[in-house]
Write an enzyme that holds these catalytic residues in place. Structure first.
Site, PDB file in Angstrom:
ATOM      1  N   HIS A 165      61.638  46.442  56.386  1.00 40.16           N
ATOM      2  CA  HIS A 165      63.101  46.453  56.554  1.00 40.16           C
ATOM      3  C   HIS A 165      63.675  47.854  56.319  1.00 40.16           C
ATOM      4  O   HIS A 165      64.574  48.301  57.044  1.00 40.16           O
ATOM      5  CB  HIS A 165      63.770  45.443  55.619  1.00 40.16           C
ATOM      6  CG  HIS A 165      63.240  44.050  55.786  1.00 40.16           C
ATOM      7  ND1 HIS A 165      63.378  43.083  54.838  1.00 40.16           N
ATOM      8  CD2 HIS A 165      62.545  43.470  56.812  1.00 40.16           C
ATOM      9  CE1 HIS A 165      62.792  41.966  55.259  1.00 40.16           C
ATOM     10  NE2 HIS A 165      62.279  42.182  56.454  1.00 40.16           N
ATOM     11  N   ASP A 193      61.915  43.192  62.156  1.00 39.27           N
ATOM     12  CA  ASP A 193      60.563  43.417  61.611  1.00 39.27           C
ATOM     13  C   ASP A 193      59.709  44.232  62.586  1.00 39.27           C
ATOM     14  O   ASP A 193      58.964  45.133  62.180  1.00 39.27           O
ATOM     15  CB  ASP A 193      59.847  42.077  61.372  1.00 39.27           C
ATOM     16  CG  ASP A 193      60.289  41.387  60.095  1.00 39.27           C
ATOM     17  OD1 ASP A 193      60.875  42.043  59.216  1.00 39.27           O
ATOM     18  OD2 ASP A 193      60.022  40.171  59.976  1.00 39.27           O
ATOM     19  N   HIS A 215      53.628  40.646  61.930  1.00 36.53           N
ATOM     20  CA  HIS A 215      53.207  41.932  61.367  1.00 36.53           C
ATOM     21  C   HIS A 215      51.793  42.317  61.790  1.00 36.53           C
ATOM     22  O   HIS A 215      51.509  43.481  62.067  1.00 36.53           O
ATOM     23  CB  HIS A 215      53.298  41.902  59.848  1.00 36.53           C
ATOM     24  CG  HIS A 215      54.702  41.763  59.360  1.00 36.53           C
ATOM     25  ND1 HIS A 215      55.693  42.670  59.674  1.00 36.53           N
ATOM     26  CD2 HIS A 215      55.297  40.814  58.605  1.00 36.53           C
ATOM     27  CE1 HIS A 215      56.825  42.289  59.108  1.00 36.53           C
ATOM     28  NE2 HIS A 215      56.614  41.158  58.463  1.00 36.53           N
TER      29      HIS A 215
HETATM   30 ZN   LIG Z   1      61.296  40.744  57.646  1.00 41.29          ZN
END
Ligand SMILES: [Zn+2]
Length: 302
Positions: free
Chosen positions: A76, A236, A259
């Site tokens: 973030h 993200d 991710h």
């Molecule tokens: Zn996040």
């Protein structure tokens, strides 16, 4: 055209989402060609560059590790900094995890507003994508393609009545990031809370820093946007793409990624020098030259 840093130091502190530790983070101006660098002030200013080569664990959050020194949940803060157009900055931290604050990038944007931007006397360098690079895994996919600007398209589809298919597509710049993504918060499913706690994660999680989705609703509404989940995933994504280490000229498409896929793409891209070039040529000027169009026409296209 020119590299930037911040005008003055600013700082904040808060709890880490996964470790639950309190961390103070101080934003400090940095000279040209520094990039974004974290420094563990509790470990003799040990530097960890925000770069794909330092990616460590990527389950539920992106962590960096260098010579055994870990730093968790960078996405973030990096999304805010990268979108804000800050090329060079030190983040001095006195513990292992970036504070989660309200679960969005908004508090970091406010800090960057307070810090102000300073232009440096060195040309900005971009990483310009020259050919497609893709990662595909179990129905999830992500790819990066040549473009004269930094553009993302992010599609998510969670099996929940409030989420379902959501898509964000945008050119990334300070204004679009602020308006479209910056306030979108982290979220989790109520049914995942106990399993995540059992894995030693979300020790700092609370209703103040994450949206909790119940079986058919939201435990702590109201939402900030009807499609806050899809927007947060795009946030993200941008935070993980910052790990290429330079501003991007390329178009990224992510479909049910996360991710792990984001950082795999960064690593695969960086590992193939024929897929990109580093250029200081200003992108609008370049496309103008190539297309032979009037600069005003190019600017008006976006
Ligand atoms: Zn996040």
């Amino acid at each position: 055209m020119y590299q930037t840093t911040i005008q003055r130091p600013v700082e904040t502190q808060g709890i880490g989402l996964h470790t639950g530790v309190q961390t103070r983070v101080r934003f400090v101006p940095a000279p040209p060609d520094t990039g974004i660098v974290f420094r563990r002030v509790d470990l003799d200013q040990f530097p960890i560059e925000a770069h794909g080569q330092n990616v460590a664990r990527v389950s539920y959050a992106t962590s960096l590790m260098k010579q055994g020194v870990l730093l968790s949940t960078t996405e973030h803060l990096l999304a805010a900094t990268y979108s804000f157009g800050i090329d060079n900055i030190y983040f001095d931290l006195d513990n292992i995890e970036i504070p989660i604050l309200d679960g969005s990038a908004e508090p970091f944007m406010q800090l960057l507003d307070q810090a102000g931007i300073r232009r440096l006397r060195r040309k900005r360098r971009f990483l310009r994508v020259l050919k497609p690079v893709e990662v595909v895994e179990d129905g999830r996919r992500i790819g990066i393609y040549p473009a004269d600007e930094f553009r993302v398209r992010c599609f998510v589809d969670f099996p929940h009545p409030l989420v379902g298919p959501q898509e964000v597509e945008m050119v990334v710049n300070p204004a679009t990031f602020r308006n479209i993504l910056s306030r979108a918060r982290t979220f989790c499913f109520e049914s995942d809370i106990e399993p995540l706690r059992a894995m030693g994660l979300i020790r700092g999680g609370s209703l103040d820093n994450a949206i909790v989705l119940t079986k058919d609703g939201v435990m702590n509404g109201p939402l900030r946007y009807p499609d806050e989940f899809g927007r947060h995933k795009a946030l993200d994504l941008i935070g993980d793409l910052a790990l290429v280490g330079l501003p991007l000229l390329g178009r990224v498409e992510a479909r049910k990624a996360g991710h792990s896929l984001h950082t795999q793409l960064v690593s695969k891209l960086l590992a193939d020098p024929s897929a990109w070039e580093i250029t200081s040529l200003e992108p609008v000027l370049r496309s103008h030259n190539q297309a032979g169009r009037h600069p005003a026409a190019v600017t008006a296209a976006d």
